[in-house]
Enzyme design. Structure first.
Site, short mmCIF file in Angstrom:
data_model
loop_
_atom_site.label_atom_id
_atom_site.label_comp_id
_atom_site.label_asym_id
_atom_site.label_seq_id
_atom_site.Cartn_x
_atom_site.Cartn_y
_atom_site.Cartn_z
N ILE A 28 6.52 -11.45 -10.39
CA ILE A 28 7.89 -10.94 -10.40
C ILE A 28 8.86 -11.98 -10.96
CG2 ILE A 28 9.81 -10.28 -8.87
CD1 ILE A 28 7.84 -8.78 -7.17
N GLN A 29 8.54 -13.26 -10.75
CA GLN A 29 9.43 -14.32 -11.23
C GLN A 29 9.48 -14.40 -12.75
OE1 GLN A 29 7.78 -17.12 -7.82
NE2 GLN A 29 9.39 -18.18 -8.93
N ILE B 286 0.82 -1.21 0.00
CA ILE B 286 0.00 0.00 0.00
C ILE B 286 0.86 1.27 0.00
CG2 ILE B 286 -2.01 -1.10 1.03
CD1 ILE B 286 -1.17 -0.06 3.74
N GLY B 287 2.15 1.11 -0.32
CA GLY B 287 2.98 2.28 -0.54
C GLY B 287 3.84 2.74 0.62
N GLY B 288 4.10 1.87 1.58
CA GLY B 288 4.90 2.26 2.74
C GLY B 288 6.30 2.74 2.37
N CYS C 217 6.92 -12.21 4.21
CA CYS C 217 7.55 -12.56 5.49
C CYS C 217 7.14 -13.94 5.99
CB CYS C 217 7.20 -11.51 6.54
SG CYS C 217 5.43 -11.42 6.93
N SER D 153 10.45 -5.44 -0.03
CA SER D 153 9.84 -5.92 1.20
C SER D 153 9.16 -7.26 0.88
CB SER D 153 8.82 -4.90 1.71
OG SER D 153 8.28 -5.31 2.95
#
Length: 418
Positions: free
Chosen positions: A66-67, A23-25, A88, A85
């Protein structure tokens, strides 16, 4: 820090790629840190996160896998910095801790591998993840790749509490910079620097004595001696002092009066209109919570208090800390984040949990504790129940702007003598 040190080596802004943009952190952190940067592309596979990103920045991130990116794809952006980022879940305590064996870790490793094959590799990288990443085999592979490709790192484990925010959310950060001190005589190093022009030559960290170290101190960021959390014998005492120096939770609430939440500071609740779901039905529990005004959506049902009261983390408006909000906040109450007591005073020990008038922190308040700016907004949505779940999930996967902003300022700042 001296004004202007975040200016790039040249008149044009730093060109930045924002991977796993959420969300743009990261973008908000660049802005808060005063970095003269341009996001040339953002990448995220989450459709709802991209809705929020587009709503706030007017640009929709690339939503492909992205891969599937190639080195040529990344070369086209000619980015000076990559901000990452990655997921996680492979490293969390609650997860299976499969590390690089988790499919969600593959895209990050793919990006690092691609960097070795780009004609225009980045000068800098910034990596954020949960505590636990630093002991994973993914971390080992990352450090090995970065070392072999001529980068130096400075690693940190920091929490918003160290920045005056009453929010316990320690996270791992890795600041990465192309090593300007390495000899360019070897064929390998000459090849690595082929994509750089004279204006974008590799630089140095301001505090080079922290190179290739892992720290829990703020001293490299602010240029003063700070042994925060470095002495095991004093950690408890230091942490208590940090908590006492934090702003109270009430500074981050969107309501003027926590006891009378209908008196608000914002129009956020006005946007939360409850409708039926796609099938035209709400279950009984949700129907009970959505009757009347939208504030009812944030009160903790008595049934949950009776069942899980002993496991709830309860804070008060004058509290100086609250627990980390996870992506499951509002969906579950145990171990997902703090609840706010708006009824009796914390000093009234005779008050039962029912009398505490417990409520969830609103999405805006969680965003405040993540230090998102006031002009950050979630777009309106017709299905309140599912949209609230999504808002909390997106925030739980986001980052603390208060922590990341000074880290990015430090990363992009060039030593004055260069």
């Amino acid at each position: 820090m001296e004004k202007g040190l975040c200016e790039p080596q040249g008149e044009e802004p730093w060109r930045v790629l924002e991977f796993y943009s959420g969300i743009g952190g990261m973008r908000y952190s660049l802005e808060r840190g005063g970095v003269n940067a341009k996001i040339v592309e953002a990448f995220d596979i989450n459709n709802i996160a991209n809705d929020v990103y587009e709503h706030n920045f007017g640009h929709r991130p690339y939503q492909g896998n992205i891969q599937s990116l190639t080195a040529a794809d990344l070369d086209r952006y000619r980015a000076h910095a990559w901000l990452l980022s990655p997921p996680c879940q492979p490293y969390t305590r609650q997860g299976l801790q499969k590390h690089s064996g988790d499919a969600r870790a593959l895209s990050f490793l793919k990006i690092l591998e691609l960097m070795k094959h780009t004609l225009h590799p980045p000068l800098m990288l910034f990596v954020e993840n949960v505590v636990g990443f630093e002991t994973s085999d993914t971390h080992e592979q990352m450090i090995e790749i970065l070392s072999k490709t001529g980068f130096v790192t400075q690693e940190f484990i920091l929490s918003p509490v160290q920045f005056g925010v009453p929010y316990s959310r320690p996270r791992y950060f890795c600041l990465v910079m192309k090593d300007a001190g390495m000899s360019l005589n070897s064929g390998l190093m000459q090849g690595l620097f082929v994509g750089y022009d004279a204006k974008r030559k590799p630089a140095l960290f301001q505090k080079q004595h922290s190179n290739n170290q892992q720290l829990s101190t703020l001293s490299p960021l602010f240029g003063h001696e700070d042994d925060t959390l470095t002495d095991e014998h004093d950690q408890s005492e230091i942490w208590d002092k940090l908590l006492q120096s934090c702003e109270p939770v009430e500074r981050f609430l969107e309501f003027k009066n926590a006891i009378n939440p209908l008196e608000t500071n914002s129009s956020y609740l006005d946007t939360l209109t409850v409708t039926t779901d796609a099938s035209g039905e709400l279950d009984n529990h949700e129907r009970d919570r959505s009757d009347g005004n939208s504030w009812d959506q944030f009160s903790v049902p008595l049934s949950l208090i009776e069942r899980w009261g002993s496991a709830m983390d309860i804070v008060y408006p004058d509290s100086k800390r609250c627990c980390c909000f996870t992506k499951s906040y509002y969906r579950y109450v145990k171990g997902t984040g703090s609840l706010l007591a708006t009824g009796q005073s914390r000093n009234d020990k005779a008050a039962s949990l029912e009398e505490q008038c417990l409520r969830y922190f609103t999405p805006r308040e969680v965003a405040n504790l993540h230090s998102f700016p006031k002009d950050f907004h979630f777009p309106q949505h017709v299905n309140l129940r599912q949209w609230l779940f999504s808002c909390y999930a997106l925030l739980g996967n986001s980052l603390s702007v208060a922590v990341v902003a000074p880290l990015l300022t430090y990363l992009f700042t060039q030593p004055s003598e260069l």
